[in-house]
Write an enzyme that holds these catalytic residues in place. Structure first.
Site, short mmCIF file in Angstrom:
data_model
loop_
_atom_site.label_atom_id
_atom_site.label_comp_id
_atom_site.label_asym_id
_atom_site.label_seq_id
_atom_site.Cartn_x
_atom_site.Cartn_y
_atom_site.Cartn_z
N TRP A 162 0.81 -1.22 0.00
CA TRP A 162 0.00 0.00 0.00
C TRP A 162 0.84 1.27 0.00
CZ3 TRP A 162 1.79 2.47 4.20
CH2 TRP A 162 2.27 1.68 5.25
N ARG B 4 6.29 -0.43 -11.61
CA ARG B 4 7.64 -1.00 -11.61
C ARG B 4 7.60 -2.48 -11.98
NH1 ARG B 4 11.37 0.12 -6.31
NH2 ARG B 4 10.48 -1.79 -5.51
N LYS C 289 -2.41 -7.81 -8.18
CA LYS C 289 -3.19 -7.85 -6.95
C LYS C 289 -2.65 -6.78 -6.01
CE LYS C 289 -2.86 -9.40 -3.12
NZ LYS C 289 -3.43 -8.16 -2.56
N PRO C 290 -3.25 -5.58 -6.05
CA PRO C 290 -2.76 -4.51 -5.17
C PRO C 290 -3.22 -4.74 -3.73
CG PRO C 290 -4.65 -3.75 -6.44
CD PRO C 290 -4.41 -5.18 -6.85
N GLY D 203 6.49 -6.50 -0.65
CA GLY D 203 5.78 -6.43 0.62
C GLY D 203 6.69 -6.84 1.74
N SER D 204 6.10 -7.32 2.81
CA SER D 204 6.88 -7.63 4.01
C SER D 204 7.68 -8.91 3.82
CB SER D 204 5.93 -7.80 5.20
OG SER D 204 5.02 -8.85 4.93
N GLU E 225 10.73 -8.21 -3.53
CA GLU E 225 11.18 -6.92 -2.98
C GLU E 225 10.58 -6.82 -1.59
OE1 GLU E 225 13.23 -4.77 -4.21
OE2 GLU E 225 13.40 -5.47 -6.28
N LEU E 226 11.41 -7.03 -0.57
CA LEU E 226 10.85 -7.21 0.78
C LEU E 226 11.25 -6.06 1.71
CD1 LEU E 226 11.48 -11.06 0.89
CD2 LEU E 226 9.49 -9.82 0.04
N CYS F 126 10.15 1.28 2.21
CA CYS F 126 11.09 0.19 2.49
C CYS F 126 12.51 0.73 2.55
CB CYS F 126 10.99 -0.87 1.41
SG CYS F 126 11.14 -0.16 -0.24
N GLU G 103 11.52 -2.97 11.51
CA GLU G 103 11.26 -2.00 10.46
C GLU G 103 10.13 -1.10 10.98
OE1 GLU G 103 9.61 -3.56 6.81
OE2 GLU G 103 10.46 -1.92 5.65
N SER H 77 16.19 5.81 -5.25
CA SER H 77 15.26 5.27 -6.26
C SER H 77 15.43 5.99 -7.60
CB SER H 77 13.82 5.45 -5.78
OG SER H 77 13.68 4.82 -4.53
P1 NAD Z 1 2.35 -7.05 3.19
O1 NAD Z 1 3.39 -8.10 3.07
O2 NAD Z 1 1.41 -7.14 4.32
O3 NAD Z 1 1.44 -7.00 1.87
C1 NAD Z 1 1.99 -6.92 0.58
C2 NAD Z 1 1.04 -7.58 -0.40
O4 NAD Z 1 0.87 -8.96 -0.06
C3 NAD Z 1 -0.34 -6.99 -0.42
O5 NAD Z 1 -0.83 -7.04 -1.74
C4 NAD Z 1 -1.14 -7.94 0.48
O6 NAD Z 1 -2.51 -7.96 0.17
C5 NAD Z 1 -0.50 -9.27 0.14
N1 NAD Z 1 -0.58 -10.25 1.22
C6 NAD Z 1 -0.65 -10.02 2.55
N2 NAD Z 1 -0.67 -11.21 3.22
C7 NAD Z 1 -0.61 -12.18 2.29
C8 NAD Z 1 -0.60 -13.61 2.34
N3 NAD Z 1 -0.65 -14.26 3.50
N4 NAD Z 1 -0.52 -14.30 1.18
C9 NAD Z 1 -0.46 -13.65 0.00
N5 NAD Z 1 -0.47 -12.30 -0.11
C10 NAD Z 1 -0.55 -11.58 1.02
O7 NAD Z 1 3.13 -5.66 3.16
P2 NAD Z 1 2.52 -4.19 3.32
O8 NAD Z 1 2.21 -3.99 4.76
O9 NAD Z 1 1.44 -3.95 2.33
O10 NAD Z 1 3.77 -3.31 2.89
C11 NAD Z 1 4.77 -2.97 3.73
C12 NAD Z 1 5.99 -3.85 3.51
O11 NAD Z 1 6.39 -3.80 2.15
C13 NAD Z 1 7.20 -3.36 4.29
O12 NAD Z 1 7.87 -4.44 4.88
C14 NAD Z 1 8.06 -2.71 3.21
O13 NAD Z 1 9.42 -2.65 3.53
C15 NAD Z 1 7.79 -3.57 2.04
N6 NAD Z 1 8.13 -2.87 0.80
C16 NAD Z 1 9.24 -3.28 0.14
C17 NAD Z 1 9.62 -2.61 -1.03
C18 NAD Z 1 10.84 -3.02 -1.79
O14 NAD Z 1 10.97 -2.61 -2.93
N7 NAD Z 1 11.75 -3.79 -1.22
C19 NAD Z 1 8.84 -1.54 -1.50
C20 NAD Z 1 7.71 -1.16 -0.78
C21 NAD Z 1 7.36 -1.85 0.37
#
Ligand code: NAD
Length: 479
Positions: free
Chosen positions: A152, A161, A176-177, A230-231, A252-253, A286, A383, A443
């Site tokens: 988000w 990207r 899937k956003p 994501g995370s 990308e975590l 991130c 984090e 970036s």
């Molecule tokens: P998140 O991992 O909770 O969610 C990311 C995506 O995964 C969302 O689309 C979410 O709906 C989906 N998701 C959540 N749980 C899932 C599951 N069990 N199975 C499948 N999909 C699932 O992360 P967030 O809270 O939306 O974003 C924050 C995190 O993203 C932070 O850790 C941040 O560092 C990371 N991030 C990394 C980068 C990068 O380029 N390395 C960029 C932006 C954000």
């Protein structure tokens, strides 16, 4: 409330916007009120989206690279012509200040322009084998139907990207956003359709049940690529799921960036860089500086100037012109950041400014600097993902580098020193995929963005970003 631009709120499956039987409320973090409702895709919808992507894959993969590039170029131009409305949409659903949202739209659109240019640069190789007896012919093919899952915090840029290189390479996609911020992704999908993307090449599903939905799509037998941002926790889970069918993964975590201010740093440059590295996106990046290592000899000067800048930020609704810090994305995130600050203070850290949640804007948290944080405080392993800067002093450079590396993450690091040679040596020693040297922002769509250790696998942007969506094919020839 009327949105700044018309958004189709259904799931995009093939050429149809499908409304679905239930919906998800999108909340404005500045007010806590409902901004819009979008269709909550079912597992059946998600599988239909994967099927639509699969049906369109062959013809898209055979579409001339120039044509694919020109569609992406038109999408870039449409994003630029709708720049202000898209920026406002991001602020409304995510909370960041409008200036950050504008910067995000420029950055996000640039991925379409960059990959429109990369689409015609898919290379190969043709060589005589070392034995001299045969030929080595190497070409690249699109990996196939790609599932793109995004967070988000950058609702536009994290989508473009991935979509940019996937489409440039000839892959069809299901995006899937995150369901907290789906409107920007839906608006971008509409732009892609208007730019000429054929039916089924781009599909979008929004769901508040991402776990079963993503698992079903990965197990459909049709998905060949998972590109996830994501995370680290969810990334690890998805790698395990993808292992069943050996699905090609780019990850990308999470990050936990150290920001290092050396004794010989230009402190004003370091403060400027620290503001950018910490406060871009209100700390929800991130790449956000998460641990500040400041040499004892410049600690007082750096801290005084940094606290002054942090204290001058105006917390409010991100759309208001005078606001320089928007709210966090959700109440859960607001509580989490508050807990992290309380924990550090209970262990002896001092609040030098800020430190509290506010109710106006609804999910607001003050710009916070914590001084006197001990080098082994548990906060430094987390984090933070909010506007909180813990400062740790150091004297010994080698020990500081060890501490900077003593975390599971390795996305980005920042180093401030006037001695560029020393800066390069520290950059080499830091375990991170990227380093900002006398800069608080790394970036760039033309650069390979990504992390090492638990911050991810693969790179986005640059030429590397395109390679993530291509397979290498080698033909051994004799003629
Ligand atoms: P998140 O991992 O909770 O969610 C990311 C995506 O995964 C969302 O689309 C979410 O709906 C989906 N998701 C959540 N749980 C899932 C599951 N069990 N199975 C499948 N999909 C699932 O992360 P967030 O809270 O939306 O974003 C924050 C995190 O993203 C932070 O850790 C941040 O560092 C990371 N991030 C990394 C980068 C990068 O380029 N390395 C960029 C932006 C954000």
């Amino acid at each position: 409330m009327t949105l700044p631009l018309e958004v189709n709120t259904g799931s995009l499956i093939g050429s149809e916007w499908v409304s679905g039987s239930s919906s998800i409320d999108v909340i404005n973090p500045a007010t806590g009120g409902v901004l819009a409702t979008v269709a909550n895709a079912t597992i059946t919808d998600c599988l239909a989206a994967v099927t639509a992507a699969d049906r369109s894959f062959e013809s898209w993969s055979k579409t001339a690279p120039r044509v694919r590039g020109e569609i992406l170029r038109r999408a870039y131009e449409l994003m630029i012509s709708e720049h202000e409305a898209l920026s406002q949409l991001i602020t409304l659903e995510m909370g960041k200040v409008i200036t950050d949202a504008r910067a995000e739209v420029t950055y996000a659109a640039e991925f379409f322009r960059w990959f429109s240019e990369e689409a015609v640069r898919i290379d190969g190789d043709y060589r005589r084998a070392p034995s001299g007896n045969n030929w080595l012919l190497v070409s690249r093919q699109p990996v196939g139907v790609s599932l793109l899952a995004t967070p988000w915090n950058f609702p536009a840029a994290m989508a473009t990207r991935k979509i940019g290189p996937a489409l440039a390479a000839g892959c069809s996609v299901v995006l899937k956003p995150a369901h907290d911020t789906p409107l920007t992704a839906l608006a971008i999908a509409d732009i892609l359709l208007r730019a000429g993307v054929p039916d089924g090449v781009v599909n979008v599903v929004v769901t508040d049940q991402p776990a079963p939905a993503v698992e079903a799509m990965l197990n459909s037998g049709l998905v060949r690529k998972l590109s996830f941002t994501g995370s680290t926790r969810v990334g690890s889970l998805l790698l395990q799921q993808a292992a069943t069918r050996i699905i090609n993964c780019s990850m990308e975590l999470g990050g936990n960036a150290p920001l290092i201010v050396c004794a010989d740093a230009d402190v004003d440059v370091a403060v400027e860089g620290a503001m950018l590295a910490k406060m871009r996106n209100g700390g929800a990046a991130c790449t956000a500086a998460n641990r500040f290592f400041v040499h004892e000899s410049v600690l007082e000067e750096f801290t005084t100037k940094f606290v002054e800048r942090m204290s001058s930020l105006v917390l409010g609704d991100g759309l208001a012109a005078h606001t320089t810090l928007g709210p966090l994305v959700s109440q859960a995130q607001q509580h989490r950041v508050g807990e992290l600050v309380r924990g550090a203070v209970a262990r002896g850290a001092k609040v030098l400014c800020g430190g509290s949640a506010v109710t106006d804007p609804a999910f607001g948290f003050q710009a916070t600097v914590l001084g006197g944080v001990s080098a082994d405080d548990p906060l430094l392993k987390e984090e933070i993902f909010g506007p909180v800067a813990p400062i740790v002093s150091f004297t010994d450079e080698r020990e500081m580098i060890q501490r900077a590396n003593d975390v599971d993450h390795g996305l980005v690091s920042y180093v401030f020193t006037k001695d560029v040679g020393k800066g390069m040596r520290i950059a080499e020693a830091l375990e991170s995929g990227m380093v900002g040297l006398n800069r608080g922002l790394v970036s760039d769509p033309a650069a390979p963005f990504g992390g090492v250790k638990q911050s991810g696998i693969g790179r986005e942007g640059g030429h590397d970003g395109l390679l993530e969506f291509l397979e290498t094919k080698y033909v051994a020839g004799s003629w």
